[in-house]
Write a protein that holds these residues in place. Structure first.
Motif, PDB file in Angstrom:
ATOM      1  N   PRO A 260       0.825  -1.219   0.000  1.00  0.00           N
ATOM      2  CA  PRO A 260       0.000   0.000   0.000  1.00  0.00           C
ATOM      3  C   PRO A 260       0.857   1.267   0.000  1.00  0.00           C
ATOM      4  CG  PRO A 260      -0.920  -1.606   1.506  1.00  0.00           C
ATOM      5  CD  PRO A 260       0.408  -2.160   1.061  1.00  0.00           C
TER       6      PRO A 260
ATOM      7  N   TRP B 195      -1.525   3.226  -4.768  1.00  0.00           N
ATOM      8  CA  TRP B 195      -2.388   2.277  -4.040  1.00  0.00           C
ATOM      9  C   TRP B 195      -2.814   2.930  -2.734  1.00  0.00           C
ATOM     10  CZ3 TRP B 195      -0.911  -3.360  -2.229  1.00  0.00           C
ATOM     11  CH2 TRP B 195      -2.080  -4.040  -1.863  1.00  0.00           C
ATOM     12  N   ASN B 196      -3.707   3.874  -2.852  1.00  0.00           N
ATOM     13  CA  ASN B 196      -4.251   4.604  -1.714  1.00  0.00           C
ATOM     14  C   ASN B 196      -5.399   5.455  -2.239  1.00  0.00           C
ATOM     15  OD1 ASN B 196      -4.626   5.731   0.833  1.00  0.00           O
ATOM     16  ND2 ASN B 196      -3.178   7.385   0.455  1.00  0.00           N
ATOM     17  N   PHE B 197      -6.614   5.080  -1.925  1.00  0.00           N
ATOM     18  CA  PHE B 197      -7.816   5.747  -2.418  1.00  0.00           C
ATOM     19  C   PHE B 197      -8.138   6.920  -1.491  1.00  0.00           C
ATOM     20  CE2 PHE B 197     -12.341   6.425  -2.729  1.00  0.00           C
ATOM     21  CZ  PHE B 197     -12.712   6.081  -4.017  1.00  0.00           C
TER      22      PHE B 197
ATOM     23  N   ARG C 263      -5.503   5.606   5.518  1.00  0.00           N
ATOM     24  CA  ARG C 263      -5.188   5.008   4.223  1.00  0.00           C
ATOM     25  C   ARG C 263      -6.250   3.985   3.834  1.00  0.00           C
ATOM     26  NH1 ARG C 263       0.787   2.800   3.408  1.00  0.00           N
ATOM     27  NH2 ARG C 263       1.156   5.042   3.227  1.00  0.00           N
ATOM     28  N   LEU C 264      -6.742   4.091   2.611  1.00  0.00           N
ATOM     29  CA  LEU C 264      -7.742   3.159   2.084  1.00  0.00           C
ATOM     30  C   LEU C 264      -7.111   2.381   0.935  1.00  0.00           C
ATOM     31  CD1 LEU C 264     -11.054   5.255   1.921  1.00  0.00           C
ATOM     32  CD2 LEU C 264     -10.589   3.302   3.400  1.00  0.00           C
ATOM     33  N   PHE C 265      -6.768   1.138   1.183  1.00  0.00           N
ATOM     34  CA  PHE C 265      -6.228   0.324   0.093  1.00  0.00           C
ATOM     35  C   PHE C 265      -7.105  -0.889  -0.198  1.00  0.00           C
ATOM     36  CE2 PHE C 265      -4.117  -0.869   4.049  1.00  0.00           C
ATOM     37  CZ  PHE C 265      -4.172  -2.250   4.058  1.00  0.00           C
ATOM     38  N   ASN C 266      -8.054  -1.194   0.685  1.00  0.00           N
ATOM     39  CA  ASN C 266      -9.059  -2.243   0.482  1.00  0.00           C
ATOM     40  C   ASN C 266     -10.429  -1.700   0.843  1.00  0.00           C
ATOM     41  OD1 ASN C 266      -7.157  -5.141   1.711  1.00  0.00           O
ATOM     42  ND2 ASN C 266      -7.193  -4.198  -0.296  1.00  0.00           N
TER      43      ASN C 266
ATOM     44  N   GLY D  70     -11.074  -3.254  -8.818  1.00  0.00           N
ATOM     45  CA  GLY D  70     -10.622  -2.055  -8.128  1.00  0.00           C
ATOM     46  C   GLY D  70     -11.491  -0.851  -8.426  1.00  0.00           C
TER      47      GLY D  70
ATOM     48  N   TRP E 176     -10.996   3.592  -8.569  1.00  0.00           N
ATOM     49  CA  TRP E 176     -10.001   4.668  -8.532  1.00  0.00           C
ATOM     50  C   TRP E 176     -10.689   6.009  -8.338  1.00  0.00           C
ATOM     51  CZ3 TRP E 176      -9.477   8.684 -12.129  1.00  0.00           C
ATOM     52  CH2 TRP E 176     -10.221   8.564 -13.305  1.00  0.00           C
TER      53      TRP E 176
ATOM     54  N   LEU F 175      -7.970   1.474  -4.980  1.00  0.00           N
ATOM     55  CA  LEU F 175      -8.052   0.444  -3.950  1.00  0.00           C
ATOM     56  C   LEU F 175      -8.503  -0.859  -4.574  1.00  0.00           C
ATOM     57  CD1 LEU F 175     -11.315   0.018  -3.408  1.00  0.00           C
ATOM     58  CD2 LEU F 175     -11.033   1.945  -1.869  1.00  0.00           C
TER      59      LEU F 175
END
Length: 224
Positions: free
Chosen positions: A33, A54-56, A69-72, A128, A130, A145
């Motif tokens: 991430p 990789w960070n929404f 941090r939002l990666f999932n 994913g 974006w 994510l």
């Protein structure tokens, strides 16, 4: 949850599978991430390959440094979260991968990493979303994510969640910007059938994002 994955396929293989032009990129054995990830998305009616963070970060966030941090994100709860309303309707993407890592949490508390891959389809795609983020100074960062679903039979003994893997037959529907029904799009995301995935040992060094080399998956019996 998906906190680390690999992409060791060649640019030519990615281009052929996702029907888009792909610029050169190096093999990656420990994508974490916050780092750039390869994505395929639709722009002006055509599929495009690119690198996103990789960070929404939702567009309404003023200072990303103060935002978790939002990666999932859980696929089944997306519709109830305003942060994802625009992305699930208009900004879906595919994340090419050749496998992902999971950490088994045994009773003794010592985590053990495993590599999950699909031998029948060595190159897979995670679902994913974006989002573009525009700073007050005019800077712009596109972040993404990976969506997750309940673990399928092949990995349920190791983890409760897994990245949502999109079937090649569903690439077009997942990416189609005219398919604006969020429910229809999310209906494509489900755990894979038993026998689809293989779980093999990985080097414990994968826990450090600074380690990114073929030896991490040597125990898995593959060099990519």
């Amino acid at each position: 949850m998906c906190g680390r994955f690999i992409l060791t396929a060649s640019p030519e293989a990615v281009s052929a599978q996702f029907s888009c032009r792909v610029d050169w990129f190096p093999p990656r054995y420990n994508i974490a991430p916050g780092q750039p990830i390869a994505v395929v998305r639709v722009s002006r009616g055509a599929r495009q390959f690119g690198l996103l963070r990789w960070n929404f970060v939702p567009g309404w966030v003023r200072d990303p440094r103060r935002f978790a941090r939002l990666f999932n994100a859980r696929a089944e709860s997306l519709l109830g979260k305003p942060s994802f309303h625009g992305a699930i309707r208009y900004r879906r993407c595919l994340v090419p991968a050749t496998g992902y890592y999971l950490w088994e949490r045994p009773r003794d508390g010592k985590g053990r990493p495993w590599l999950v891959r699909c031998d029948k389809a060595p190159l897979i795609a995670f679902a994913g979303l974006w989002e573009p983020w525009l700073g007050a100074d005019g800077s712009e960062v596109d972040g993404a994510l990976i969506l997750t679903v309940d673990a399928g039979a092949d990995v349920s003994g190791f983890a409760d969640r897994m990245p949502a893997i999109v079937s090649a037959d569903d690439y077009e529907r997942w990416l189609d910007p005219d398919c604006q029904s969020s429910g229809t799009a999310l209906g494509l995301l489900r755990p894979l059938a038993a026998g689809s995935l293989v779980v093999v040992p990985a080097d414990p060094r994968v826990g450090n994002a600074a380690n990114d080399d073929p030896a991490l998956i040597a125990a898995a019996g593959t060099e990519g």
